[in-house]
Design an enzyme around this catalytic site. Structure first.
Site, PDB file in Angstrom:
ATOM      1  N   VAL A 239      51.147  37.832  41.032  1.00 44.24           N
ATOM      2  CA  VAL A 239      49.883  37.545  40.340  1.00 44.24           C
ATOM      3  C   VAL A 239      49.705  38.567  39.215  1.00 44.24           C
ATOM      4  O   VAL A 239      49.670  39.768  39.477  1.00 44.24           O
ATOM      5  CB  VAL A 239      48.666  37.632  41.293  1.00 44.24           C
TER       6      VAL A 239
ATOM      7  N   GLY B  32      51.821  39.383  36.761  1.00 41.75           N
ATOM      8  CA  GLY B  32      53.017  40.075  36.258  1.00 41.75           C
ATOM      9  C   GLY B  32      52.916  41.558  36.562  1.00 41.75           C
ATOM     10  O   GLY B  32      52.820  41.957  37.717  1.00 41.75           O
TER      11      GLY B  32
ATOM     12  N   GLY C 260      59.119  29.742  23.711  1.00 46.21           N
ATOM     13  CA  GLY C 260      59.677  30.167  25.008  1.00 46.21           C
ATOM     14  C   GLY C 260      58.616  30.462  26.046  1.00 46.21           C
ATOM     15  O   GLY C 260      58.925  30.994  27.112  1.00 46.21           O
TER      16      GLY C 260
ATOM     17  N   ASP D 185      51.194  26.471  39.268  1.00 39.58           N
ATOM     18  CA  ASP D 185      51.435  27.923  39.240  1.00 39.58           C
ATOM     19  C   ASP D 185      50.131  28.711  39.487  1.00 39.58           C
ATOM     20  O   ASP D 185      50.092  29.566  40.378  1.00 39.58           O
ATOM     21  CB  ASP D 185      52.101  28.296  37.895  1.00 39.58           C
TER      22      ASP D 185
ATOM     23  N   LYS E 136      48.782  31.234  42.813  1.00 40.91           N
ATOM     24  CA  LYS E 136      48.168  32.562  42.687  1.00 40.91           C
ATOM     25  C   LYS E 136      46.802  32.610  43.369  1.00 40.91           C
ATOM     26  O   LYS E 136      46.412  33.629  43.941  1.00 40.91           O
ATOM     27  CB  LYS E 136      48.070  32.942  41.207  1.00 40.91           C
TER      28      LYS E 136
END
Ligand SMILES: NC(=O)c1ccc[n+]([C@@H]2O[C@H](COP(=O)([O-])OP(=O)(O)OC[C@H]3O[C@@H](n4cnc5c(N)ncnc54)[C@H](OP(=O)(O)O)[C@@H]3O)[C@@H](O)[C@H]2O)c1
Length: 341
Positions: free
Chosen positions: A152, A154, A207, A221, A225
């Site tokens: 969660v 990064g 990206g 995603d 979290k």
């Protein structure tokens, strides 16, 4: 601390880069002397009980595509489970791809590590989203630690902020922008008045979004979290099936313009109050939660301290690997404290 590293992609390689740079300080400042004794990728394993040469491993992965190509210590085709079972080590770091259908292969890696008495640090959300309550019990039963700060935010210490800095207070609700890709898309749509498809293409070009972007844009995603935060911070026993999930495919430039006229915008917000959910939500542009681009932000509503918001980059190899190192230090600290008491 002997570490078995399963998965040697962006995160695995970033971890070895950080250890190369930071190990002298972790030894001096924290008494942590990390030694990677095995690395596994899809080509097989490389094992050296005395500790692998990490510079060589990074070069080998780049030149040969697999660490199993190491002439001296390589074991082509050796499976992760065989490595976890047979190699001695204190911690298994799990960094294989997220799978929210059945959690594999990460789920089996984690269970096997527990059963062989190894602590686990994972950046892989899949097993946690599907089975965090059961995995926590299994870790307790086997008297090992399970840590997952990198799942969660990064490198942003979202979980630690709530668990450690706000300990003593009662967190009654959490609201967060938990996915950088969707936040970038919504920011583009709002600021440049472009439709969803065009903003998605721009995210893919840069990206930020995968070729198959569904994990992000359908809200899966951030829902993972939400599950992790609900369990770890609020002691709820949720899994992914408990979260009501709505993604951002239906958000239109018209809806954003309408919100803008009221001084608001639309963000994909994951929240835990009465029930856990992820949904596009109108929020005020002056709300601290209202961050732009790929940033993440989480607001904790607590009984005494009120509202606190933590903001940071929500992903990235080095960022997330720094969270893995934090978890390793936490485990080291806990083990050392236990020895003293
Ligand atoms: N990248 C980020 O910013 C970030 C942030 C937070 C969390 N995460 C999570 O961290 C995990 C790793 O992410 P990543 O970006 O490092 O992924 P990645 O670059 O795709 O790397 C995945 C690694 O796992 C290996 N692998 C795949 N299947 C395997 C199997 N069955 N057995 C053994 N190894 C296997 C791959 O082997 P090969 O090298 O041979 O292909 C590769 O080394 C994911 O769960 C991701 O969701 C990533």
């Amino acid at each position: 601390m002997r570490i078995i590293l399963i998965g040697y992609g962006v995160i695995g390689q970033s971890l070895t880069k950080i250890l190369l740079r930071r190990s002298p300080e972790t030894v001096k400042d924290y008494g942590l002397n990390p030694k990677i004794v095995a690395i596994v990728d899809r080509g097989g394993a490389v094992i050296n009980s005395k500790g692998l040469n990490l510079e060589k491993m990074l070069a080998l992965k780049t030149s040969k595509g697999t660490v199993a190509a190491d002439r001296e210590f390589g074991h082509p085709q050796m499976s992760p489970l065989a490595v976890i079972e047979s190699v001695e080590g204190e911690v298994m770091v799990e960094a294989t791809p997220t799978n929210v259908k059945n959690g594999e292969p990460g789920l089996s890696h984690i269970k096997t590590a527990f059963k062989t008495g190894k602590h686990v640090v994972t950046t892989n959300k899949g097993p946690l989203a599907l089975a965090l309550p059961a995995l926590t019990e299994l870790a307790d039963y086997n008297k090992v630690y399970l840590r997952f700060s990198g799942t969660v935010g990064g490198g942003t210490p979202v979980l630690e902020f709530a668990k450690k800095c706000l300990s003593g207070d009662k967190i009654v609700a959490i609201h967060g922008i938990l996915n950088g890709t969707t936040n970038y898309i919504l920011t583009e749509m709002d600021e440049k008045h472009v439709p969803f498809k065009q903003a998605l293409e721009s995210a893919q070009k840069l990206g930020y979004a995968e070729t198959d972007p569904s994990m992000d844009i359908d809200g899966i995603d951030p829902a993972c979290k939400v599950v992790i935060m609900a369990n770890w911070i609020m002691n709820k026993k949720f899994t992914l099936k408990d979260v009501n999930v709505q993604g951002i495919r239906g958000v239109t430039p018209q809806a954003l313009e309408k919100a803008s006229k009221k001084g608001n915008t639309i963000k994909l917000i994951g929240s835990i109050d009465d029930s856990p959910k992820v949904a596009p939500t109108e929020i005020a542009k002056h709300d601290p939660l209202c961050v732009s681009g790929v940033l993440n932000a989480v607001t904790f509503v607590s009984e005494f301290a009120g509202e606190e918001t933590i903001i940071g980059r929500g992903a990235g190899g080095m960022e997330t690997a720094s969270a893995v190192l934090r978890d390793l230090l936490d485990i080291r600290h806990n083990l050392a404290t236990k020895l003293l008491t």
